[in-house]
Write an enzyme that holds these catalytic residues in place. Structure first.
Site, PDB file in Angstrom:
ATOM      1  N   ASP A  28       6.787   2.032  -4.907  1.00 13.33           N
ATOM      2  CA  ASP A  28       6.709   3.395  -5.430  1.00 13.33           C
ATOM      3  C   ASP A  28       7.626   4.363  -4.694  1.00 13.33           C
ATOM      4  O   ASP A  28       8.401   5.107  -5.314  1.00 13.33           O
ATOM      5  CB  ASP A  28       5.269   3.913  -5.354  1.00 13.33           C
ATOM      6  N   ARG A  46      -4.326  10.766   5.910  1.00 11.41           N
ATOM      7  CA  ARG A  46      -3.563  11.663   5.026  1.00 11.41           C
ATOM      8  C   ARG A  46      -3.365  13.071   5.595  1.00 11.41           C
ATOM      9  O   ARG A  46      -2.258  13.615   5.514  1.00 11.41           O
ATOM     10  CB  ARG A  46      -4.213  11.722   3.649  1.00 11.41           C
ATOM     11  N   ASP A  86      -5.809  10.087  -2.948  1.00 16.82           N
ATOM     12  CA  ASP A  86      -4.787  10.522  -2.003  1.00 16.82           C
ATOM     13  C   ASP A  86      -3.952  11.688  -2.515  1.00 16.82           C
ATOM     14  O   ASP A  86      -3.484  12.525  -1.734  1.00 16.82           O
ATOM     15  CB  ASP A  86      -3.871   9.349  -1.636  1.00 16.82           C
ATOM     16  N   SER A 107      -3.440  -3.821  -4.439  1.00 18.14           N
ATOM     17  CA  SER A 107      -2.863  -2.608  -3.877  1.00 18.14           C
ATOM     18  C   SER A 107      -3.508  -2.424  -2.509  1.00 18.14           C
ATOM     19  O   SER A 107      -4.740  -2.401  -2.399  1.00 18.14           O
ATOM     20  CB  SER A 107      -3.176  -1.413  -4.778  1.00 18.14           C
TER      21      SER A 107
END
Length: 418
Positions: free
Chosen positions: A15, A95, A124, A175
């Site tokens: 990504d 994060r 996220d 993932s």
């Protein structure tokens, strides 16, 4: 005229690798990638080289493991945050730190935007966007994956057409995100809650069936709620966690299978591996039972749940979170001592506790010689304790309840009236 700059959270995966080129084309901006080492076990230097090769004008790489532990992991442990009682919030804790550092990098390089590779139905995106909007509302936020809405096949085709080297394939089944506090796995066959996780889903932990046949004992020392030593050896936070991840994983400890409620309104099946987090949360809670009063423990349970939701929902930088952490810091001032833990085939059991601040009194608890409990006061205490209940029963309960109509939360419809 110089192009505007954007700081992109960059992992080197499919990504974010595609996002570098896509932002160049779509927004006509220079991309500065940002990668930090949170203990995810990847070659960050290799990531830097790949970012430049992919088209970034600059690649910033930092080791923030100790910052992550000291300012995010340990406060979370002290607060007792386990989302829905199971998830130790590894990804969620990383994060806000990444967002904070990206804002700092954006300021240093004169960037006008920040970007991330989150999807439109994950948690996220919320954690990044809310943190960016809080810390630097003047920065534009770009979310390529949320914008382009490609299938995985289309994304791989774009990478091929633009000469972008990626390791992902259409056959990649999971993932994955990880840092030193935990590893999360989703997608593929895991999307069916009836399907048992295949052995390929696990990398950090042995199957309990294959774990050693003899238990392993550890002594973990805490100081004001923070772990500081294992078996008498003081360690910094990152090393202590790495040590527990290794020994816990070898003994099959730390596997979590959780159907969790995402902030965006869907349920998601997640597999987590977090040996150190699981061991430390359990040991820390048991030490709290020894050193905190009944009232403090009960109220702390509410604070723990609230802090868990705050972190999961991306509100780390809220004033409410700061207020609650003020309570946690004070609450933990006597949570010091040593916890003995036994690890055996997936189980983690506390087998011993000691603390100079212990509220456990052998003289009051014993049924043997030396008992100092004031037994003669028990009868009067019981009578006063039950007085309100006795009064209520005499005036209401024992007389029988009057009839009543059920309360509706919906008004009647037209069909009901007819």
């Amino acid at each position: 005229m110089a192009r505007e700059k954007v700081v992109l959270a960059y992992s080197g995966g499919l990504d974010t690798s595609v996002a570098v080129k896509w932002i160049n084309e779509k927004y006509d901006m220079d991309v500065i990638t940002y990668t930090c080492d949170l203990g995810q076990g990847r070659d960050v230097d290799g990531v830097k080289e790949k970012a430049i090769k992919t088209g970034a004008v600059e690649a910033v790489v930092e080791d923030v493991r100790n910052m992550f532990v000291d300012f995010f992991v340990w406060p979370s442990l002290m607060a007792g945050t386990m989302y829905e009682g199971k998830y130790p919030l590894a990804t969620a804790l990383g994060r806000p730190l990444i967002a904070h550092r990206m804002v700092e990098v954006a300021k240093e390089h004169g960037a006008t935007a920040v970007a991330h590779g989150c999807t439109g139905k994950g948690n996220d995106q919320v954690r990044f966007d809310v943190s960016f909007q809080t810390l630097a509302p003047q920065l534009k936020i770009i979310a390529p994956v949320r914008e382009w809405k490609w299938t995985r096949t289309e994304e791989l085709q774009y990478a091929k057409e633009h000469g972008i080297e990626v390791e992902a394939t259409k056959e990649s089944i999971f993932s994955i995100d990880q840092n030193l506090w935990g590893r999360s796995v989703e997608a593929g066959v895991l999307e069916d809650p009836w399907v048992a996780p295949p052995k390929e889903a696990y990398k950090w932990t042995a199957s309990p069936n294959d774990a050693p046949d003899q238990p392993v004992e550890l002594e973990i020392e805490f100081e004001q709620g923070r772990p500081i030593a294992i078996d008498g050896k003081e360690m910094d936070g990152a090393d202590l966690i790495a040590h527990l991840n290794k020994i816990g994983g070898e003994n099959g400890v730390g596997r979590i299978d959780h159907v969790e409620n995402r902030l965006v309104g869907i349920k998601s099946r997640e597999i987590y591996e977090a040996p150190a987090a699981v061991i430390l949360h359990n040991a820390h809670r048991e030490l709290e039972y020894l050193t905190l009063s009944r009232q403090s423990l009960r109220f702390k349970t509410f604070v723990s749940q609230t802090c868990s939701d705050i972190i999961y929902d991306g509100l780390w930088y809220s004033s409410f979170h700061q207020d609650l952490m003020g309570f946690v810091e004070k609450n933990q001032r006597f949570v010091s001592g040593t916890v003995r833990v036994s690890l055996y085939k997936g189980n983690h059991t506390v087998t011993g506790l000691k603390s100079e601040h212990s509220l456990y009194s052998p003289e009051l608890a014993t049924y043997e010689e030396g008992d100092q409990f004031p037994h003669e006061t028990a009868l009067g205490f019981i009578r006063i304790h039950g007085l309100a209940q006795q009064t209520q029963a005499r005036q209401q309960l024992l007389k029988g309840e009057p009839s009543s109509k059920p309360t509706r939360i919906m008004p009647p419809s037209q069909s009901d009236k007819s």
